[in-house]
Scaffold this motif. Sequence first.
Motif, PDB file in Angstrom:
ATOM      1  N   HIS A   1       0.821  -1.099  -0.057  1.00 42.84           N
ATOM      2  CA  HIS A   1       0.076   0.077   0.007  1.00 42.84           C
ATOM      3  C   HIS A   1       0.869   1.161   0.041  1.00 42.84           C
ATOM      4  CE1 HIS A   1      -3.681  -2.107   0.802  1.00 42.84           C
ATOM      5  NE2 HIS A   1      -2.838  -2.842   1.786  1.00 42.84           N
ATOM      6  N   GLY A   2       0.444   2.151  -0.680  1.00 37.54           N
ATOM      7  CA  GLY A   2       0.799   3.570  -0.444  1.00 37.54           C
ATOM      8  C   GLY A   2       2.253   3.920  -0.894  1.00 37.54           C
ATOM      9  N   ILE A   3       2.767   4.604  -0.034  1.00 38.15           N
ATOM     10  CA  ILE A   3       4.249   5.128  -0.056  1.00 38.15           C
ATOM     11  C   ILE A   3       5.217   3.791   0.251  1.00 38.15           C
ATOM     12  CG2 ILE A   3       6.156   6.473   1.306  1.00 38.15           C
ATOM     13  CD1 ILE A   3       4.125   8.088  -0.381  1.00 38.15           C
ATOM     14  N   GLY A   4       4.889   2.955   1.117  1.00 39.32           N
ATOM     15  CA  GLY A   4       5.541   1.755   1.285  1.00 39.32           C
ATOM     16  C   GLY A   4       5.784   1.086   0.064  1.00 39.32           C
ATOM     17  N   ARG A   5       4.744   0.795  -0.631  1.00 43.11           N
ATOM     18  CA  ARG A   5       4.682   0.074  -1.977  1.00 43.11           C
ATOM     19  C   ARG A   5       5.467   0.725  -2.738  1.00 43.11           C
ATOM     20  NH1 ARG A   5      -0.593  -1.721  -5.336  1.00 43.11           N
ATOM     21  NH2 ARG A   5       0.761  -2.336  -7.167  1.00 43.11           N
ATOM     22  N   ARG A   6       5.391   1.874  -2.965  1.00 44.32           N
ATOM     23  CA  ARG A   6       6.422   2.699  -3.621  1.00 44.32           C
ATOM     24  C   ARG A   6       7.987   2.485  -3.712  1.00 44.32           C
ATOM     25  NH1 ARG A   6       3.079   7.617  -4.883  1.00 44.32           N
ATOM     26  NH2 ARG A   6       4.951   8.936  -4.312  1.00 44.32           N
ATOM     27  N   ALA A   7       8.252   2.386  -2.384  1.00 47.28           N
ATOM     28  CA  ALA A   7       9.510   2.193  -1.909  1.00 47.28           C
ATOM     29  C   ALA A   7      10.098   0.799  -2.149  1.00 47.28           C
ATOM     30  CB  ALA A   7       9.674   2.511  -0.436  1.00 47.28           C
ATOM     31  N   PHE A   8       9.168  -0.160  -2.010  1.00 49.31           N
ATOM     32  CA  PHE A   8       9.457  -1.753  -2.205  1.00 49.31           C
ATOM     33  C   PHE A   8       9.484  -1.919  -3.713  1.00 49.31           C
ATOM     34  CE2 PHE A   8       7.964  -2.262   2.077  1.00 49.31           C
ATOM     35  CZ  PHE A   8       9.317  -2.951   2.419  1.00 49.31           C
ATOM     36  N   ASP A   9       8.633  -1.402  -4.638  1.00 48.56           N
ATOM     37  CA  ASP A   9       8.586  -1.581  -5.996  1.00 48.56           C
ATOM     38  C   ASP A   9       9.965  -0.917  -6.750  1.00 48.56           C
ATOM     39  OD1 ASP A   9       6.119  -2.792  -5.552  1.00 48.56           O
ATOM     40  OD2 ASP A   9       4.899  -1.596  -6.425  1.00 48.56           O
ATOM     41  N   SER A  10      10.196   0.349  -6.122  1.00 45.73           N
ATOM     42  CA  SER A  10      11.265   0.880  -6.788  1.00 45.73           C
ATOM     43  C   SER A  10      12.709   0.438  -6.435  1.00 45.73           C
ATOM     44  CB  SER A  10      11.308   2.256  -6.567  1.00 45.73           C
ATOM     45  OG  SER A  10      11.678   2.546  -5.271  1.00 45.73           O
ATOM     46  N   GLY A  11      12.622  -0.601  -5.529  1.00 50.52           N
ATOM     47  CA  GLY A  11      13.947  -1.027  -5.021  1.00 50.52           C
ATOM     48  C   GLY A  11      14.631  -0.143  -3.888  1.00 50.52           C
ATOM     49  N   ALA A  12      14.026   0.879  -3.665  1.00 49.91           N
ATOM     50  CA  ALA A  12      14.563   1.950  -2.753  1.00 49.91           C
ATOM     51  C   ALA A  12      14.813   0.988  -1.515  1.00 49.91           C
ATOM     52  CB  ALA A  12      14.033   2.989  -2.452  1.00 49.91           C
ATOM     53  N   LEU A  13      13.837   0.257  -1.082  1.00 49.00           N
ATOM     54  CA  LEU A  13      13.734  -0.449   0.282  1.00 49.00           C
ATOM     55  C   LEU A  13      13.703  -1.727   0.350  1.00 49.00           C
ATOM     56  CD1 LEU A  13      13.578   0.260   3.378  1.00 49.00           C
ATOM     57  CD2 LEU A  13      11.374   0.401   3.171  1.00 49.00           C
ATOM     58  N   GLN A  14      14.675  -2.725   1.027  1.00 52.53           N
ATOM     59  CA  GLN A  14      14.637  -3.925   1.000  1.00 52.53           C
ATOM     60  C   GLN A  14      14.216  -4.546   2.501  1.00 52.53           C
ATOM     61  OE1 GLN A  14      17.543  -6.291  -0.715  1.00 52.53           O
ATOM     62  NE2 GLN A  14      18.494  -4.775  -1.568  1.00 52.53           N
ATOM     63  N   LEU A  15      13.198  -5.406   2.448  1.00 51.60           N
ATOM     64  CA  LEU A  15      13.003  -5.945   3.626  1.00 51.60           C
ATOM     65  C   LEU A  15      13.021  -7.502   3.824  1.00 51.60           C
ATOM     66  CD1 LEU A  15      11.505  -5.253   6.650  1.00 51.60           C
ATOM     67  CD2 LEU A  15       9.341  -5.462   5.446  1.00 51.60           C
ATOM     68  N   HIS A  16      13.707  -8.193   4.821  1.00 54.77           N
ATOM     69  CA  HIS A  16      13.700  -9.472   4.782  1.00 54.77           C
ATOM     70  C   HIS A  16      13.178  -9.871   6.378  1.00 54.77           C
ATOM     71  CE1 HIS A  16      15.951 -10.372   1.030  1.00 54.77           C
ATOM     72  NE2 HIS A  16      16.118  -9.007   1.465  1.00 54.77           N
ATOM     73  N   CYS A  17      12.224 -10.820   6.522  1.00 55.98           N
ATOM     74  CA  CYS A  17      11.766 -11.384   7.808  1.00 55.98           C
ATOM     75  C   CYS A  17      12.426 -12.886   8.152  1.00 55.98           C
ATOM     76  CB  CYS A  17       9.978 -11.369   7.852  1.00 55.98           C
ATOM     77  SG  CYS A  17       9.388  -9.767   7.643  1.00 55.98           S
ATOM     78  N   TRP A  18      12.643 -12.790   9.383  1.00 54.01           N
ATOM     79  CA  TRP A  18      13.177 -14.125   9.979  1.00 54.01           C
ATOM     80  C   TRP A  18      12.436 -14.482  11.136  1.00 54.01           C
ATOM     81  CZ3 TRP A  18      17.287 -15.745   6.877  1.00 54.01           C
ATOM     82  CH2 TRP A  18      17.813 -14.924   5.916  1.00 54.01           C
TER      83      TRP A  18
END
Length: 256
Positions: free
Chosen positions: A20-37
Amino acid sequence: MPRFDVLTLFDAYFAPLRSHGIGRRAFDSGALQLHCWSPRDHADDAHRSVDDRPYGGGPGMVMLAAPLERALAAAQADRRRAGLADAPVVLFSPAGRALRQADVERWAASSGAVLVCGRYEGVDQRFIDRHVDEECSVGDYVLSGGEIAALTLLDAVARLLPGVLGSEQSAQQDSFSDGLLDCPHYTRPPLDAHGDAVPAVLLGGDHARIARWRRDRMLQLTLRRRPELIAAARAAGRLSRRDEAALAADGEIPYT
Ligand code: SAM
């Protein structure tokens, strides 16, 4: 671009941020990466236990150090495989230092962190002593887990990353970016059904006057609601003589 590795028992919390929203833009553009463990994937008994009763008695459970430790090792190893250095480890805790915009800016400019989300009564202190570089609180209240605190940090970071906000300027004008609260905002209609009008200065098209009006409103709102922020801005030499005049006027301000 920062990469965050989150140690969590509930990774489903993080799906909405990606979609959703700004977070989605950050992930889709590759600006932010997130990995859950999940510490549960690193449990060592048949029940995949991640918590146990507290020594000394009392209510609730405590997160076991060993599964967290193995999850942390897996996250750091994966970062190294991706060519990144080991990341600092941040534990969310009501006992941590309050999260500030300056911290968010620091994380947005970094290569990321490992974020540890506590649950139950918290985490075995020995894990904290051995591995945690900083503890972070999102306020003086108790959440049921660190996930919402981690989402708070990640959302605030996402909107500072290059190309994520529609206008590069919009983050710069936000509250706290220069130590002040934001000014009031208005949109159409100029006069609404309640007879309330938009301040005339905003309709005039004089950009210098509008900028001055906004700055004065920021100063006055900050003085009323967060006087310690004004004191800090003054101590840091960030207030001009014109700013001081606006603060002294506190009401009717000369805009010319
Ligand atoms: N027994 C702890 C106490 O009284 O401080 C509260 C534990 S809380 C129910 C479970 C987890 O939620 C914590 O380990 C922490 O990771 C997270 N948490 C709760 N409140 C928080 C806050 N204000 N800021 C950051 N994390 C918080």
